[in-house]
Design an enzyme around this catalytic site. Structure first.
Site, PDB file in Angstrom:
ATOM      1  N   SER A 264       0.835  -1.112   0.123  1.00 15.74           N
ATOM      2  CA  SER A 264      -0.018  -0.287   0.077  1.00 15.74           C
ATOM      3  C   SER A 264       0.643   1.165   0.021  1.00 15.74           C
ATOM      4  O   SER A 264       2.098   1.229   0.457  1.00 15.74           O
ATOM      5  CB  SER A 264      -0.991   0.023   1.231  1.00 15.74           C
ATOM      6  OG  SER A 264      -0.030   0.187   2.474  1.00 15.74           O
ATOM      7  N   LYS A 265       0.125   2.466  -0.436  1.00 14.34           N
ATOM      8  CA  LYS A 265       0.905   3.508  -0.706  1.00 14.34           C
ATOM      9  C   LYS A 265       1.651   4.300   0.817  1.00 14.34           C
ATOM     10  O   LYS A 265       2.460   5.057   0.785  1.00 14.34           O
ATOM     11  CB  LYS A 265       0.372   4.626  -1.465  1.00 14.34           C
ATOM     12  CG  LYS A 265      -1.107   5.066  -0.906  1.00 14.34           C
ATOM     13  CD  LYS A 265      -1.702   5.942  -1.748  1.00 14.34           C
ATOM     14  CE  LYS A 265      -3.246   6.216  -0.979  1.00 14.34           C
ATOM     15  NZ  LYS A 265      -3.886   7.360  -2.019  1.00 14.34           N
ATOM     16  N   ARG A 266       0.703   3.958   1.644  1.00 13.49           N
ATOM     17  CA  ARG A 266       1.082   4.328   2.983  1.00 13.49           C
ATOM     18  C   ARG A 266       2.398   3.868   3.489  1.00 13.49           C
ATOM     19  O   ARG A 266       3.178   4.361   4.030  1.00 13.49           O
ATOM     20  CB  ARG A 266       0.087   3.734   4.186  1.00 13.49           C
ATOM     21  CG  ARG A 266      -1.108   4.464   3.830  1.00 13.49           C
ATOM     22  CD  ARG A 266      -1.537   5.698   4.929  1.00 13.49           C
ATOM     23  NE  ARG A 266      -2.613   6.416   4.208  1.00 13.49           N
ATOM     24  CZ  ARG A 266      -2.689   7.685   3.764  1.00 13.49           C
ATOM     25  NH1 ARG A 266      -1.482   8.302   4.116  1.00 13.49           N
ATOM     26  NH2 ARG A 266      -3.545   8.291   3.176  1.00 13.49           N
ATOM     27  N   LYS A 267       2.973   2.642   3.080  1.00  8.07           N
ATOM     28  CA  LYS A 267       3.885   2.058   3.539  1.00  8.07           C
ATOM     29  C   LYS A 267       5.018   1.934   2.395  1.00  8.07           C
ATOM     30  O   LYS A 267       6.056   1.183   2.865  1.00  8.07           O
ATOM     31  CB  LYS A 267       3.704   0.711   4.317  1.00  8.07           C
ATOM     32  CG  LYS A 267       2.579   0.899   5.553  1.00  8.07           C
ATOM     33  CD  LYS A 267       2.261  -0.357   5.852  1.00  8.07           C
ATOM     34  CE  LYS A 267       1.448  -0.243   7.153  1.00  8.07           C
ATOM     35  NZ  LYS A 267       0.656  -1.430   7.597  1.00  8.07           N
TER      36      LYS A 267
END
Length: 496
Positions: A264-267
């Site tokens: 995911s883009k968060r991580k």
RNA sequence: GGCGUUAUGGUGUAACUGGUUAACACGUCGCCCUCUCAAGGCGAAGAGUCCGGGUUCGAGCCCCGGUAACGCUACCA
């Protein structure tokens, strides 16, 4: 591998949704489909799944085309190249889905549901509160013809739902399908929801569109990510409802973050645009993706783990794919990219730097920001180095406003990130979005913009912020803010 | 909560139809080279294969039972 003698020509597809930047997961599944088709003399099809109008991003489709081509994963049929089974954009096929929904309605494998979203939501809440699995209770499933006619005449909007066969312990109480890598998988029908097939806006959901298109486009092998396993019984039920032949299913492991959650883009950077703009070579990305999940013989090229797309087509073995979710480890990707960079001839390397780091168009845009701000040409680098660096680390002194605590500053930066993620990457859109956030949080425009400037440029002095951001690009800007936030979080835990 | 999938060093993979001391790559650490940093060369640490049983002369590979992680659980894909 299951294959029969009367085999139809192999046809596979990827079906990305134009909802934002093209995703590494799309590239991964695309690569696998590409290899599969090339190994068997089949066709590789690109289909755009743009049935969700609420998440539709206009520029996204072109970015998908560009980045897949950049990686060397060309397709034989698709929206831009055409083909005998078009159109290849689902928004242009609504009439087809409509007709097919009518078939299901006619043979009672689907039904109209007049429940409102609010009613459904209320039922879900109650079910969750009662610790029951949230499921459509089938209210509209047993409506009489008269009731349906009445609702229709009243102009009530409706969805069309799949009528999952009853589950009374007989032979129709479950659906079993074969996953080519895992064997048979069975789902009891009481665990399969009466899925919405047609939304009230007249567009199909993935489940219907995917099955109809795969059949009409004569797809023989559905190679997709593992997250689809749970909804495969719905698809199988649909194939049966239409009386169609069921394709082979190959569910591939999901790429993971370092903590093993779905990538995911968060991580993790997940945008292919980011990788392109950050100076990764397509060969390295393809090679790295080919390492995910295995599939290549270990002794290829003396076990260096380095191989080309052509070599993958030659040697890749699908049944050797490991099923555990591989971590997309940037550290190793960078090493690989370095290997490819070193293998370049000096002239090719120069060319890469010249075009990818100091491209004419990029320099032109930066130059136009700098003309009024320097007195000698060589000062050019002083204010623009952040455009060409990867590692920008502002000191606390640089980014922390005088009247703000570290905590509230980082919280505000987090808000800025959320706003930037959701905003179209133009000056006209960014300015009001950021200013609105500042007003809501009572941060002055100066504090607001200076913080972002510090994070992105590493300095309190730079060319105009918004213009610079537009030139620098969304993918890299967002990554820079995320990395700043991550680094600060790590520092905070160290202090504790 | 329900359902499903998966499980080999920190990470990615290997280990022929069960057969020496579980192999390779990245990363980490050390040494060499060197004006620095890389690259390159050499070397080291790091898993006894999620746990517990069972079958077998012998199990990472087979069987049973757990556990954990992940995914799905939308009028998103």
């Amino acid at each position: 591998m299951t294959s029969t003698s009367t085999e139809a020509p192999i046809r596979v597809r990827i079906a990305p949704s134009p909802t934002g930047d093209p995703h590494v997961g799309t590239a991964y599944i695309g690569l696998l489909n590409y290899i599969y088709a090339r190994q068997r003399g089949g066709k590789f099809i690109l289909r755009i799944e743009d049935t969700d109008r609420t998440r539709f991003v206009p520029a996204s489709e072109q970015m998908i085309f560009d980045s897949l081509r950049w990686l060397g994963l060309g397709w034989d049929e698709g929206p831009d190249v055409g083909g005998p089974f078009g159109p290849y954009r689902q928004s242009e096929r609504t009439e087809i889905y409509r007709e097919h929904a009518d078939i299901l309605l006619a043979n009672s494998t689907a039904y109209r549901c007049f429940c409102t979203p609010e009613e459904i939501e209320e039922i879900r809440k109650q079910q969750i509160a009662a610790k029951l699995p949230p499921r459509y209770p089938g209210t509209c499933r047993h409506l009489t013809k008269a009731q349906i006619a009445e609702n229709l005449a009243a102009g009530k909007s409706y969805t069309i739902r799949l009528a999952v066969p009853p589950h009374k312990g007989d032979l129709t109480s479950s659906t079993t399908f074969c996953d080519e890598l895992r064997g048979n998988i069975t789902f009891e029908h009481n665990n399969v929801d009466d899925q919405v097939l047609m939304k009230s806006d007249g567009f199909p959901t993935y489940h219907l569109a995917n099955v109809v298109d795969d059949h009409l486009m004569q797809i023989t092998d559905v190679i997709r990510a593992e997250e689809w396993i749970s909804s495969t019984p719905k698809h199988v039920l649909l194939y049966k409802a239409f009386g169609w032949e069921i394709p082979r299913f190959w569910h591939m492991p999901l790429l993971r973050n370092l903590d093993k959650s779905k990538i995911s883009k968060r991580k993790n950077p997940v945008s292919l645009i980011y990788y392109r703009d950050s100076g990764y070579l397509p060969e390295a990305i393809i090679n790295f993706l080919g390492l995910m999940g295995g599939g290549m013989p270990g002794d290829i090229n003396n076990g260096t783990e380095q191989f080309t797309l052509a070599e993958m087509v030659e040697h890749f073995v699908f049944t050797n794919i490991r099923l555990g979710g591989p971590v997309f480890d940037l550290t190793k990707l960078k090493w690989l990219n370095g290997e490819y960079l070193r293998k370049l001839s000096p002239e090719d390397f120069f060319h890469q730097v010249r075009t990818r780091v100091f491209g004419d168009e990029y320099l032109r845009q930066i130059a136009s920001l700098m003309q009024t701000r320097i007195e000698t040409l060589t000062q050019f680098g002083d204010l623009t180095s952040f455009f060409f660096s990867d590692n920008v680390v502002p000191s606390q002194e640089t980014f922390l406003p005088k009247k703000r605590t570290l905590e509230e500053t980082l919280a505000f930066a987090q808000d800025q990130l959320a706003v930037l993620e959701a905003t179209e990457w133009t000056h006209e859109a960014l300015e009001p979005a950021l200013k609105k956030l500042g007003e809501e949080k009572t941060w002055s425009v100066k504090e607001n913009f200076m913080l972002l400037r510090a994070i992105l440029t590493g300095s309190t002095m730079s060319p105009p912020l918004l213009e610079s951001m537009v030139v620098f690009g969304k993918a890299r800007s967002l990554d820079r803010v995320r990395r700043f936030l991550d680094a600060q979080k790590k520092l905070a835990t160290q202090r504790k």
